[in-house]
Design a protein around this motif. Structure first.
Motif, PDB file in Angstrom:
ATOM      1  N   SER A 148       0.373  -1.478   0.226  1.00  0.00           N
ATOM      2  CA  SER A 148       0.286   0.028   0.325  1.00  0.00           C
ATOM      3  C   SER A 148       0.791   1.318   0.012  1.00  0.00           C
ATOM      4  O   SER A 148       0.361   2.735  -0.235  1.00  0.00           O
ATOM      5  CB  SER A 148      -0.792   0.327   1.317  1.00  0.00           C
ATOM      6  OG  SER A 148      -0.757  -0.086   2.367  1.00  0.00           O
ATOM      7  N   GLU A 149       1.864   1.031   0.391  1.00  0.00           N
ATOM      8  CA  GLU A 149       2.622   2.516   0.531  1.00  0.00           C
ATOM      9  C   GLU A 149       3.974   2.718  -0.588  1.00  0.00           C
ATOM     10  O   GLU A 149       4.369   2.507  -1.488  1.00  0.00           O
ATOM     11  CB  GLU A 149       3.475   2.880   1.464  1.00  0.00           C
ATOM     12  CG  GLU A 149       1.780   3.666   2.602  1.00  0.00           C
ATOM     13  CD  GLU A 149       2.417   3.290   3.923  1.00  0.00           C
ATOM     14  OE1 GLU A 149       3.310   4.083   4.291  1.00  0.00           O
ATOM     15  OE2 GLU A 149       1.718   3.821   4.754  1.00  0.00           O
ATOM     16  N   ASN A 154       0.968  -1.531  -6.473  1.00  0.00           N
ATOM     17  CA  ASN A 154       0.701  -1.015  -5.424  1.00  0.00           C
ATOM     18  C   ASN A 154      -0.934  -1.043  -5.317  1.00  0.00           C
ATOM     19  O   ASN A 154      -2.119  -0.532  -6.443  1.00  0.00           O
ATOM     20  CB  ASN A 154       1.072   0.457  -5.664  1.00  0.00           C
ATOM     21  CG  ASN A 154       1.359   1.649  -4.570  1.00  0.00           C
ATOM     22  OD1 ASN A 154      -0.035   1.028  -3.962  1.00  0.00           O
ATOM     23  ND2 ASN A 154       2.210   1.820  -4.397  1.00  0.00           N
ATOM     24  N   SER A 183      -4.419  -0.214  -1.907  1.00  0.00           N
ATOM     25  CA  SER A 183      -5.058  -1.209  -1.050  1.00  0.00           C
ATOM     26  C   SER A 183      -6.334  -1.412  -1.126  1.00  0.00           C
ATOM     27  O   SER A 183      -6.903  -2.017  -0.441  1.00  0.00           O
ATOM     28  CB  SER A 183      -4.958   0.575  -0.013  1.00  0.00           C
ATOM     29  OG  SER A 183      -5.401   0.151   1.460  1.00  0.00           O
ATOM     30  N   ASP A 218      -7.254  -1.165  -6.692  1.00  0.00           N
ATOM     31  CA  ASP A 218      -6.318   0.108  -7.124  1.00  0.00           C
ATOM     32  C   ASP A 218      -5.022  -0.814  -7.633  1.00  0.00           C
ATOM     33  O   ASP A 218      -4.709  -0.376  -8.313  1.00  0.00           O
ATOM     34  CB  ASP A 218      -5.724  -0.155  -5.980  1.00  0.00           C
ATOM     35  CG  ASP A 218      -6.477   1.158  -5.207  1.00  0.00           C
ATOM     36  OD1 ASP A 218      -8.417   1.325  -5.546  1.00  0.00           O
ATOM     37  OD2 ASP A 218      -6.327   1.439  -3.581  1.00  0.00           O
TER      38      ASP A 218
END
Length: 186
Positions: free
Chosen positions: A126-127, A157, A159, A163
């Protein structure tokens, strides 16, 4: 030799971002490459009990363990499909890898059967890619220990559900992930 890919999906959520990315990459495999997809949460294993050092022998495999062991041995390529959970692999993946320790103590020639296979990873985080370093290290060191070829990790990537499909770099990398390495297989 025809390659046989075993995709071990460790995500708690079926059809999530990591599985989407892996399926995108798998679309580019040669038509003669076999694919088998197993969702580890749907094949629960009991907690692993380390029986080394005088604690007894690894018990005879139960149904799910036997299925996973047979599928592992049948594959030329093992693809761990796991989102980054707390900077590492999903619990179901970690448990599967723990069972490798038990399989080394069964009369199945585990290490020789693993030598020369290829180990790959597909993960979504997620980051930043930095959070995937422990996951990558886990898989790469497992491959090295067993004399497997290391195929690398495809990272995306995302979340919220879907996505990863908006991650243009990941989608582009998925198109060539498995074709970019001409690894020798067992």
């Amino acid at each position: 030799m025809t390659r046989s890919f075993l995709f071990l999906v460790g995500a708690a959520r079926a059809g999530g971002n990591t599985e989407m990315l892996a399926r995108r990459a798998a679309r580019e495999l040669p038509r003669d490459a076999e694919q088998r997809w197993l969702r580890l949460p749907e094949l629960p294993l009991p907690p692993f009990e380390d029986r080394r050092h005088g604690a007894g022998e690894h018990p005879a495999p139960g149904e799910n363990e036997q299925l996973l062991m047979d599928a592992t041995f049948a594959a030329t390529d093992i693809v761990v499909v796991s989102p980054v959970y707390w900077y590492s692999v999903a619990a179901s993946v970690k448990l599967y890898l723990d069972y490798w320790s038990g399989w080394m103590r069964l009369p199945v020639d585990f290490k020789p059967k693993m030598r020369g296979k290829s180990l790959w990873g597909v993960s979504v985080l997620s980051e930043t890619a930095r959070e995937a370093q422990p996951l990558i290290g886990t898989l790469e060191l497992c491959a090295e220990y067993l004399g497997m070829n290391w195929g690398g990790v495809l990272l995306g990537n995302g979340s919220r559900p879907g996505d990863v499909l908006l991650d243009a770099d990941a989608m582009s990398a998925a198109a060539t992930f498995f074709t970019g390495a001409d690894l020798v297989t067992a």
